[in-house]
Write a protein that holds these residues in place. Structure first.
Motif, mmCIF file in Angstrom:
data_model
loop_
_atom_site.group_PDB
_atom_site.id
_atom_site.type_symbol
_atom_site.label_atom_id
_atom_site.label_comp_id
_atom_site.label_asym_id
_atom_site.label_seq_id
_atom_site.Cartn_x
_atom_site.Cartn_y
_atom_site.Cartn_z
ATOM 1 N N UNK A 143 0.841 -1.195 0.000
ATOM 2 C CA UNK A 143 0.000 0.000 0.000
ATOM 3 C C UNK A 143 0.874 1.243 0.000
ATOM 4 N N UNK A 144 0.422 2.292 -0.680
ATOM 5 C CA UNK A 144 1.085 3.587 -0.638
ATOM 6 C C UNK A 144 0.040 4.663 -0.391
ATOM 7 N N UNK A 145 0.351 5.584 0.510
ATOM 8 C CA UNK A 145 -0.539 6.700 0.819
ATOM 9 C C UNK A 145 0.235 8.001 0.706
ATOM 10 N N UNK A 146 -0.415 9.052 0.199
ATOM 11 C CA UNK A 146 0.237 10.348 0.021
ATOM 12 C C UNK A 146 -0.647 11.435 0.616
ATOM 13 N N UNK A 147 -0.010 12.364 1.333
ATOM 14 C CA UNK A 147 -0.704 13.533 1.854
ATOM 15 C C UNK A 147 0.113 14.768 1.482
ATOM 16 N N UNK A 148 -0.563 15.815 1.007
ATOM 17 C CA UNK A 148 0.113 17.052 0.642
ATOM 18 C C UNK A 148 -0.593 18.222 1.301
ATOM 19 N N UNK A 149 0.158 18.948 2.107
ATOM 20 C CA UNK A 149 -0.363 20.130 2.804
ATOM 21 C C UNK A 149 -1.650 19.838 3.564
ATOM 22 N N UNK A 150 -1.666 18.680 4.231
ATOM 23 C CA UNK A 150 -2.792 18.306 5.072
ATOM 24 C C UNK A 150 -3.917 17.602 4.358
ATOM 25 N N UNK A 151 -3.844 17.465 3.035
ATOM 26 C CA UNK A 151 -4.918 16.843 2.261
ATOM 27 C C UNK A 151 -4.482 15.477 1.731
ATOM 28 N N UNK A 152 -5.211 14.406 2.066
ATOM 29 C CA UNK A 152 -4.913 13.102 1.465
ATOM 30 C C UNK A 152 -5.036 13.188 -0.051
ATOM 31 N N UNK A 153 -4.001 12.740 -0.768
ATOM 32 C CA UNK A 153 -3.986 12.929 -2.220
ATOM 33 C C UNK A 153 -3.953 11.636 -3.014
ATOM 34 N N UNK A 154 -3.671 10.516 -2.375
ATOM 35 C CA UNK A 154 -3.602 9.312 -3.188
ATOM 36 C C UNK A 154 -3.497 8.055 -2.361
ATOM 37 N N UNK A 155 -4.052 6.989 -2.917
ATOM 38 C CA UNK A 155 -3.932 5.644 -2.372
ATOM 39 C C UNK A 155 -3.498 4.731 -3.507
ATOM 40 N N UNK A 156 -2.360 4.078 -3.325
ATOM 41 C CA UNK A 156 -1.868 3.150 -4.338
ATOM 42 C C UNK A 156 -1.816 1.737 -3.796
ATOM 43 N N UNK A 157 -2.141 0.785 -4.646
ATOM 44 C CA UNK A 157 -2.085 -0.629 -4.274
ATOM 45 C C UNK A 157 -1.020 -1.311 -5.126
ATOM 46 N N UNK A 158 -0.059 -1.944 -4.476
ATOM 47 C CA UNK A 158 0.981 -2.700 -5.178
ATOM 48 C C UNK A 158 0.597 -4.174 -5.191
ATOM 49 N N UNK A 159 0.552 -4.745 -6.373
ATOM 50 C CA UNK A 159 0.253 -6.172 -6.506
ATOM 51 C C UNK A 159 0.908 -6.672 -7.786
#
Length: 472
Positions: A30-46
């Motif tokens: 799993x990958x999660x990204x937050x920019x300036x307090x805002x969740x910006x992305x969820x990635x799934x590695x498979x």
């Protein structure tokens, strides 16, 4: 997958391979990204697949597939054999592998807090905590890029010489890029990472949110109090972070035997080191550099490499003397030696090549206070924003981010961007004292064509460099 791996090795031998190996790999994460307090992305590695490498008539071939059926694996085997036969016609000397003792083994890294059992929302809380702690400082941090990542790395390796190695290694990391802007000036901590092999308990113990707070406070202090560093010959104390990048770039890379033998010349570069330099002095007596994949919970952890060879600590420099190179089976054979388990691949579709894992300056006997107590004028370089090194790994430059003046044995005000320009031999020969306090810092080490970025740790204790030239 066990049966399919065995099938690949058997078919390669039937098609004329004198050596055959198959390596199954699967990654889920799993990958999660937050920019300036805002969740910006969820990635799934498979992803999963199998790589096959063979030697036929002295030539080597590699092929891979992500279709895990006997039909597709057989086609990959045929392709690898065909490539090996073609390569054999172009070689003046056949490829040979070193003789090794192989094992049949399963190993895994246990997790106390398994990230596979935790929701993405719960994992996002780690990033929210960094955001919250940074904002609580009251410092103006207009750019806050935060990233969380985890993945389980499952491997099965088999060759026709008796090796069978299966492993499960979880890896987890948090990264941040923070920019401080105050009084019309900007300073940043670019892409700081905290990373481990293990479960979420390691992130919680490490507390990356506290590292982030420390960084933004240091950047604010640099803006408000920073002065020009001294120039000319001074004493410099480098931190574990700076020692880590220095050993990685100026010792680890030039000691990769494939680079020494010229394979990397058109890709990652050359090396000033020659095979005949084993036993030569490159540093002072207090300098020992160790490369050890077996460090528990390290970002670069493994117990067997991607050629099935058992890992051990590699002493690249011992008491200032060049002691050992990083070697896989092919390049060890050139020197009549055994591999020291330095073969790594980042994925099933990449061949294993000579790589680092965890490279560090070995500890000495000094406390930090003892390192600085007799320095009349110097600089304490805590972290770096930039480093440069030539492709032979000899001429290099490190530009400090957080750094302080040392005057009459005391840490004084912060200094801005001290520049250490030095040769590899000059760097390690100038070290006259090494601290006790080993720390590690993670990174992603790039090499190869196609490129392979593998997880590594680098570090060491504090170390004192006498009378080195600083620039502004």
């Amino acid at each position: 997958m066990h049966e399919l791996v065995e099938f690949a090795v058997e078919k390669a031998q039937e098609l004329g391979a004198s050596y055959a190996e198959a390596r199954f790999e699967e990654k889920d994460g799993t990958e999660l990204v937050m920019k300036n307090g805002n969740p910006e992305g969820l990635g799934i590695l498979a992803e999963k697949g199998m790589g096959i490498r063979v030697i036929v008539n002295g030539g080597m071939g590699f092929a891979s597939t992500n279709v895990l059926t006997k039909e597709s694996v057989l086609e990959a085997v045929k392709k690898a054999v065909k490539l090996a036969k073609a390569a054999a016609k172009l070689r003046n000397k056949p490829i040979q592998f070193s003789d090794e003792d192989f094992h049949q083994v399963f190993y895994e890294v246990k997790m106390k807090k398994d990230f596979r059992d935790i929701s993405a929302e719960e994992k996002m809380e780690y990033l929210k905590l960094i955001e919250e702690k940074v904002r609580e400082t009251g410092i103006n941090v207009p750019m806050r890029f935060l990233r969380y990542g985890d993945f389980m790395w499952h491997k099965i390796f088999m060759n026709n010489e008796g090796a069978f190695v299966e492993s499960l290694i979880p890896r987890v990391s948090v990264m941040y890029n923070l920019v401080v802007f105050e009084e019309g000036q900007m300073e940043q901590a670019p892409f700081v990472q905290r990373a481990f092999s293990g479960g979420l308990e390691l992130i919680e113990k490490d507390q990356p949110w506290e590292w982030a707070v420390k960084d933004v406070k240091a950047l604010q202090n640099l803006i408000k109090e920073g002065q020009k560093p001294p120039e000319g010959k001074v004493d410099v104390v480098i931190s574990p972070e700076v020692a880590g990048i220095a050993v990685h770039e100026s010792v680890g890379h030039p000691y990769e035997l494939d680079r020494i033998m010229g394979r990397e010349a058109a890709q990652a570069g050359e090396s000033f080191v020659k095979p005949t330099m084993l036993g030569e002095r490159i540093g002072s007596d207090v300098v020992t550099v160790i490369e050890d994949p077996t460090v528990p919970n390290s970002w670069g952890f493994y117990l067997y490499d991607d050629e099935g060879v058992k890992a051990r600590p590699r002493y690249l420099i011992k008491n200032g003397i060049i002691n050992e190179f990083l070697m896989n089976r092919e390049y060890a054979a050139y020197l009549g030696m055994k591999s020291n388990a330095s073969a790594r691949a980042i994925n099933y579709n990449r061949e294993p090549i000579v790589r680092m894992a965890n490279t560090y300056l070995a500890p000495g006997d000094y406390t930090f206070e003892e390192l600085i107590e007799d320095i009349k004028l110097g600089v304490y370089m805590v972290s770096f924003n930039e480093w440069n090194i030539d492709d032979r790994r000899f001429q290099q430059r490190y530009i400090g981010r957080e750094a302080y003046l040392i005057e009459n044995g005391e840490i004084k005000h912060p200094v801005r961007k001290p520049i250490l320009e030095i040769t590899t031999k000059g760097l390690w020969s100038s070290v006259d004292a090494v601290g006790k306090d080993v720390e590690f810092y993670p990174g992603t080490c790039g090499k190869g064509e196609p490129g392979q970025g593998v997880p590594v740790w680098m570090g060491g204790p504090h170390a004192r460099l006498r009378e080195v030239v600083l620039r502004r």
